[in-house]
Design a protein around this motif. Sequence first.
Motif: not given
Length: 559
Positions: A77-78, A314-320, A540-546
């Motif tokens: 993001k950014g 800004e809203i960041v969605r960590l998919r999956g 980062d916008t692609e890394a799942p939580a954890n």
Amino acid sequence: MHDETTRRPPSPEHSQDHSRDRFPDSSPDHFPDSSPDRFPGLRRRGFLSATGAASLGALVLAGCGGSDSGAGSGGSKGDGTPKRGGRLRAAFAGGGASETLDPHLANLFADVARAKALFDKLADYGADLSARPRLAEKWESNRTLDRWQVTLREAAFHDGRPVTAKDVLHSYRRIADPKRAFRAKASLEPIDLKASRATGERSVEFVLKRPTAEFPNILAAFGAYIVPENANEFDRNPIGSGPFRFVSFTPGRSAVFSRNGDYWEGAPHLDEIEFVVANEESARVNALVGGQVEYAHELNPATARAHEGKGRIEIVRLRGSSMQGFCMKTDRAPFDDKRVRQAFFLIADRRELVDGALSGAGETGNDLFGKGYEYYPDGLPQREQDLDRARALLKQAGAENLRVALDTSAVAAGFTEAASIFRDQAKKAGVTVDVRMGSKDSYWADILDNGTLCCYRSGAMPIEAHISQRLLTGSTTNATKWRHKDFDALYQQAQSTPDRTDRAAVYERMQRRLYSEGGFLIWGFADWIIGTAKTVNGVDTEAPANTLDWARFDKVWLA
């Protein structure tokens, strides 16, 4: 965070849970209107995936250890050139006055975010949940996969001492202390720590109790941080090797860390990071919108919809990031008959569940854990609702006019909604589902042993760890009571298989069986939602939580 088998916040899973937060102990100019009333004590906890070994790809892996500057390994993001300086204030749900900076006790999202700022692990999970090198520069096994040689990179603790093999062995032996309840203890169980030894200042030989092809993921286990030899006290002046150094800490309120200019992976862009406590989601959002913080962890889908594209934040969605499903107990009626389980697979309208229970903030599942992760079998057909076939299977099983209780709770977002939606779906197949509300405080402990059907979720963890911790006869968090000796044997076969392609084929065989007759009805994968100020870059916008690139505040900068 982890399947929520330990007591956790109302809103994740793992959240293996399925959090705790802190609030600034800084002055009013740092946090205007920072009274305790605005950020009440912990009421929710974030989630972490359950402890456990992870899965790996190659037997030998040498790497440069981590993500590129600015954005991690995925999207960011950014854009633009990183700028040095400033303090970023990050709001998390906290754990109250009992909070600690002991990295081996990290259970909640706030704990882990602080721990990864101060400390390092030998490895960490990439976006696909495979192991990536961190303090370990490389690892290599013997032919029988029961001895692993780990070479450390050149890195130093905050006091200038080099990170050595002795520090690694001390850290792991501390975690394994039978008198302590450290998070990564179960993950380290395959290691014979008495026989393991330093073979040089920066090399360790790990002796294992059995062949373990996925050993590098043990190095990445949640909570397996490396601390200095003999270190046992962490709340006054913790010394780690991470990108930030300790400045101050007030449990339940605030933790302030400053940049480590000598960090082995490159100094952070920020001068300081402050972790503050805001236990209610509304408090985190209000602080973000009001300019009191620049980063707010764990927002709900309704909040995201209200603010996305509106220009203020800004809203960041960590998919999956979070698996969502129902857990069927395979050792008791009616789910001891696989035809009943198969019927329930066909009753579920997964799209309706995602849209209704998650407000559309996620993607449909296919009754298997770990969509998009290493070893996930993408070739299986997407299961769709088929009420006629479901009714036929129930008739074959002698379960026409079936009545079953579905345990749920407000312990996690979407649980009560999912239960109501599934109740209505089941009615169309002639099944009566009685929704039973459970306590938020005891839900995760109760569902492991009680009832027959319950709402369930889990945060990111390797597929191998999901299998070993939840699906083997001796698994400690076996919520579906899936116990099959031939399935256990396949797991041991996978762990004894050096070739990754051959190993993947064994995992696929195991997962095909679970897809056909397992006890997890996995209907969706929820986004993990974060809010940031417009000035924040490098998230980062692609890394799942954890995973490694989640909460990488050393890669973030302020415009």
